[in-house]
Design a protein around this motif. Structure first.
Motif, mmCIF file in Angstrom:
data_model
loop_
_atom_site.group_PDB
_atom_site.id
_atom_site.type_symbol
_atom_site.label_atom_id
_atom_site.label_comp_id
_atom_site.label_asym_id
_atom_site.label_seq_id
_atom_site.Cartn_x
_atom_site.Cartn_y
_atom_site.Cartn_z
ATOM 1 N N UNK A 462 0.834 -1.210 0.000
ATOM 2 C CA UNK A 462 0.000 0.000 0.000
ATOM 3 C C UNK A 462 0.870 1.262 0.000
ATOM 4 N N UNK A 463 1.868 1.320 0.901
ATOM 5 C CA UNK A 463 2.709 2.520 0.947
ATOM 6 C C UNK A 463 3.590 2.612 -0.292
ATOM 7 N N UNK A 464 3.951 1.464 -0.875
ATOM 8 C CA UNK A 464 4.751 1.471 -2.106
ATOM 9 C C UNK A 464 3.970 2.124 -3.242
ATOM 10 N N UNK A 465 2.692 1.793 -3.318
ATOM 11 C CA UNK A 465 1.845 2.367 -4.372
ATOM 12 C C UNK A 465 1.658 3.876 -4.187
ATOM 13 N N UNK A 466 1.714 4.313 -2.948
ATOM 14 C CA UNK A 466 1.476 5.720 -2.648
ATOM 15 C C UNK A 466 2.742 6.572 -2.754
ATOM 16 N N UNK A 467 3.866 5.937 -3.107
ATOM 17 C CA UNK A 467 5.156 6.638 -3.097
ATOM 18 C C UNK A 467 5.816 6.589 -4.475
ATOM 19 N N UNK A 468 6.651 7.585 -4.737
ATOM 20 C CA UNK A 468 7.347 7.635 -6.026
ATOM 21 C C UNK A 468 8.510 6.640 -6.082
ATOM 22 N N UNK A 469 9.217 6.511 -4.970
ATOM 23 C CA UNK A 469 10.370 5.606 -4.885
ATOM 24 C C UNK A 469 10.229 4.770 -3.620
ATOM 25 N N UNK A 470 10.705 3.526 -3.686
ATOM 26 C CA UNK A 470 10.659 2.622 -2.530
ATOM 27 C C UNK A 470 12.082 2.219 -2.147
ATOM 28 N N UNK A 471 12.362 2.247 -0.850
ATOM 29 C CA UNK A 471 13.634 1.722 -0.340
ATOM 30 C C UNK A 471 13.308 0.643 0.688
ATOM 31 N N UNK A 472 13.697 -0.593 0.396
ATOM 32 C CA UNK A 472 13.473 -1.718 1.325
ATOM 33 C C UNK A 472 14.787 -2.033 2.028
#
Length: 735
Positions: A462-472
């Motif tokens: 959900x937060x990945x979809x709401x963000x431009x870039x993802x850092x795991x």
């Protein structure tokens, strides 16, 4: 950042004057050194002559967890030891393992061994040694237990994170710099673990067998360099057996090699509770017994039983005197009899924190960067998702003997919030949670760590979809990278692989940051995400370092100090079924083909090769040449090349020089590292760099003649930036 050791300013004078003055100064220095050593040995003999047998023996075993008795009437102080490969450990109670609860024992926490080696920068190892020496003295410590320099043989070894590399040359160069710096602060190092402590499984009972050639070419060089070049004052014997005898009482290792061949005149101590006998250990060269599991210190092997053995004629008094002399010699070298001139030390200075940051930031290895997703320009995005337990987990306090009570520890999420939180919306999700449990000596808690938590994954998606870039932020923690047991496999725990795959589906702009000290299986994610950064356990400045690399404030320059296999069974010890051994015996059947030597020789494609690491800029290597085409056995090869930064960012390349012996009469690795240099360049800058390799360092160990041998014939010098990326070669001949 390039940390440079200060250079002395040299006056311009004629060559003849320089030569004369150099010889004169060298003569004076040598004479002074001989005089000092003569006086020191005379003082040692005098002190020993005044001691009773009981007093002598009191110097050869601990009187608490980390202390050894002094002799007050002779002015011999108590000896204080401390764990501390990458930071001075918090104060332990004298007679148990509980922490003392001090409020003044917080220390600077550096990234551990594999991270330091990943910098490929001995100058950083030197700086770390200086800081550790200063903080040890500030805490009134006389011996710091480290560095750990065992070869990384299996990806599963629990102590890989503490060790340096799978390659003996990289280990040697980093260890020597660390040791020289630390001991310059009047603190003794204890190089560990002597020898072949390459697994934690059955570490206190496993019997290690290897060929003499493997011993000489792979497992001894780091220790030899530590003693003969670094001048290590103490060495710590390992728990395991070597060819049938415990390392703490191994005549061949301790007398023949360490004492006679290496000329070691310092203290050989046990690891904690690694003593097994009195007479055999005494005669074999052990000096100091630490950590034996008996409440009455007088019952230890080197206490009343040693006194009895001397009185019964089983151990000559001269052997005890030799051990006492070794202890006193280290005390003199660290100025324990001259406290007025001894280093006073300091704690947690801004310079110490900067050194920890520099090590962490130079250690980061950029493994993958498809589409140049990295660096992230935080000024051009409005939101970023930060996902994963390792985004918020602190690691300095884990790993048992590597535990550090850090002055502070910045996590990745903290650093990203502090640096970019006012301009970018940061969406955090746990993603996965730690399911394992830690129990010293048992890896059973790892068995329950593969559960996939779909609720947490859905929150992360959900937060990945709401963000431009993802850092795991994924990887391991000190339930896996720890002293006392090995990992069960190379898999990413806690369902991380599924998490990464699902998040990448939701947002292709996904960066994975691996926090770990040992190889992990990446095959399930390398084709799912564009960017992978390996950031290790970064010490107290971990978060700041990784945030600055991700944002491009610092250009990554780390290189892998070990090979990352695609699967565990690619790794030589596992491919040949020689881990963890059978019936408490392990045979190193892979012989000299450890790490990249195995992968390159057997033409096996790893996930990521030894020495590998990308940059945000580009480099070219050209004009590779050697000063001659033909060399004698006593010559030195002077290799030269031109390196250029072809990109738009300041950065550093680690240039690696390998050698091959294609016409050898014995099986040799396809290539072996012989020299390396970390070169820092501004955009567009060009440098001419020279590396030197002694012809004798092209030798293999001839088991039939029990000596090193350089065969006449053709050798190939190979220049590149990993063991698998060779860009230039030059053929030479040896007469």
């Amino acid at each position: 950042m390039n940390i440079l050791i200060p250079k002395l300013k040299i006056l311009k004078i004629t060559c003849s004057c320089v030569l004369f003055l150099s010889l004169l100064m060298a003569g004076v220095a040598n004479a002074q050194h001989s005089l000092n050593n003569g006086n020191q040995e005379e003082k040692i003999r005098s002190l020993i002559s005044q001691m009773t047998l009981q007093e002598k023996v009191s110097l050869l075993h601990a009187n608490s967890k980390f202390y050894v008795s002094g002799i007050k009437r002779l002015g011999i102080p108590e000896w204080a030891l401390s764990d501390g490969p990458h930071g001075v450990r918090a104060e332990i109670n004298r007679d148990d393992w509980a922490y003392s609860g001090w409020t003044t024992d917080s220390a600077t926490c550096f990234p551990p061994g594999t991270a330091l080696a990943a910098t490929w920068n001995p100058e950083l190892a030197f700086k770390q040694g200086l800081v550790l020496g200063e903080e040890a003295r500030s805490r009134k410590k006389d011996v710091l237990l480290g560095p750990g320099i065992n070869i990384i043989r299996s990806p599963l070894c629990g102590r890989n994170f503490e060790y340096l590399s799978e390659d003996p040359l990289l280990i040697s160069r980093m260890a020597v710099a660390y040791i020289k710096a630390l001991q310059s602060k009047d603190v003794a190092v204890s190089v560990k673990h002597w020898l072949a402590n390459n697994q934690e499984t059955h570490r206190d009972s496993i019997n290690v067998y290897m060929s003499e050639r493997a011993l000489r070419e792979i497992y001894l060089p780091g220790f030899k360099a530590a003693v003969t070049e670094g001048g290590a004052y103490t060495v710590m014997a390992a728990y395991n057996k070597f060819r049938g005898d415990w390392c703490s009482e191994n005549e061949y290792l301790d007398r023949q090699i360490l004492r006679k061949e290496f000329g070691f005149k310092g203290v050989l101590m046990t690891d904690w509770a690694a003593a097994h006998t009195t007479v055999k250990a005494a005669l074999s060269g052990l000096d100091l017994e630490m950590g034996t599991d008996k409440k009455d210190y007088n019952e230890w092997y080197f206490a009343d039983p040693l006194i009895k053995a001397v009185e019964e004629g089983k151990v000559p008094l001269s052997v005890v005197d030799e051990k006492v002399a070794n202890v006193l010699r280290v005390m003199f070298k660290t100025k324990m009899f001259d406290e007025g001139s001894r280093e006073k030390g300091k704690m947690n200075t801004p310079e110490h924190r900067k050194a920890a940051y520099n090590s962490a930031v130079e250690a980061a290895v950029l493994l993958q960067n498809k589409g140049n997703l990295l660096p992230i320009d935080f000024s051009k995005i409005k939101s970023v998702a930060v996902i994963g337990d390792n985004a918020t987990r602190k690691h300095c306090s884990g790993g048992l003997s590597s535990e550090i009570k850090a002055l502070y520890e910045i996590t990745p999420l903290q650093a990203i919030e502090q640096k970019f939180g006012t301009q970018v919306k940061i969406n955090f999700a746990q993603g996965y949670e730690k399911q394992s449990t830690f129990k010293e000596g048992s890896n059973g808690g790892q068995a329950n760590s593969d559960h996939v938590d779909w609720k947490l994954i859905q929150e992360a998606v959900k937060v990945a979809r709401e963000s431009e870039v993802v850092i795991i932020f994924g990887g391991l923690n000190h339930d896996f990278d720890t002293e006392s047991f090995d990992r069960q496999n190379m898999d990413l725990p806690y369902g991380q692989e599924v998490l990464i795959q699902e998040v990448a589906k939701a947002n292709p702009n996904t960066v994975v940051v691996m926090v770990a000290g040992s190889p992990v299986k990446l095959a399930g994610i390398v084709n799912r995400v564009p960017a992978i950064l390996w950031s290790w356990y970064g010490g107290m400045e971990a978060g700041n370092a990784v945030a600055d690399v991700l944002s491009g404030k610092v250009n990554p320059s780390g290189k892998l100090p070990f090979t990352i296999p695609v699967t565990l069974d690619q790794s030589p010890a596992h491919a040949l079924g020689n881990y963890p051994g059978k019936d408490l015996k392990v045979n190193y059947e892979e012989d000299v083909l450890v790490g990249y030597r195995w992968f390159d020789t057997k033409k096996i494609q790893p996930q990521f090769p030894f020495g590998y690491g990308l940059s945000y800029t580009g480099f070219t290597l050209d004009s590779f040449s050697t000063d001659k085409k033909s060399y004698g056995q006593g010559d030195t090869i002077h290799a030269k090349f031109v390196i250029k930064n072809t990109g738009g960012r300041y950065g550093a390349e680690v240039v690696q020089l390998y050698a091959s012996d294609p016409g050898s009469s014995v099986l040799r690795p396809e290539k072996e590292l012989k020299a390396f240099q970390k070169v820092f360049l501004q955009p567009g800058e060009t440098k001419i760099v020279e590396m030197q390799v002694k012809v004798r360092d092209l030798a293999f160990y001839d088991e039939t003649k029990k000596s090193w041998k350089v065969e006449a014939g053709e050798f190939v010098m190979q220049l590149g930036n990993s063991s698998r990326n060779i860009s230039k070669t030059v053929k030479i001949s040896v007469r």
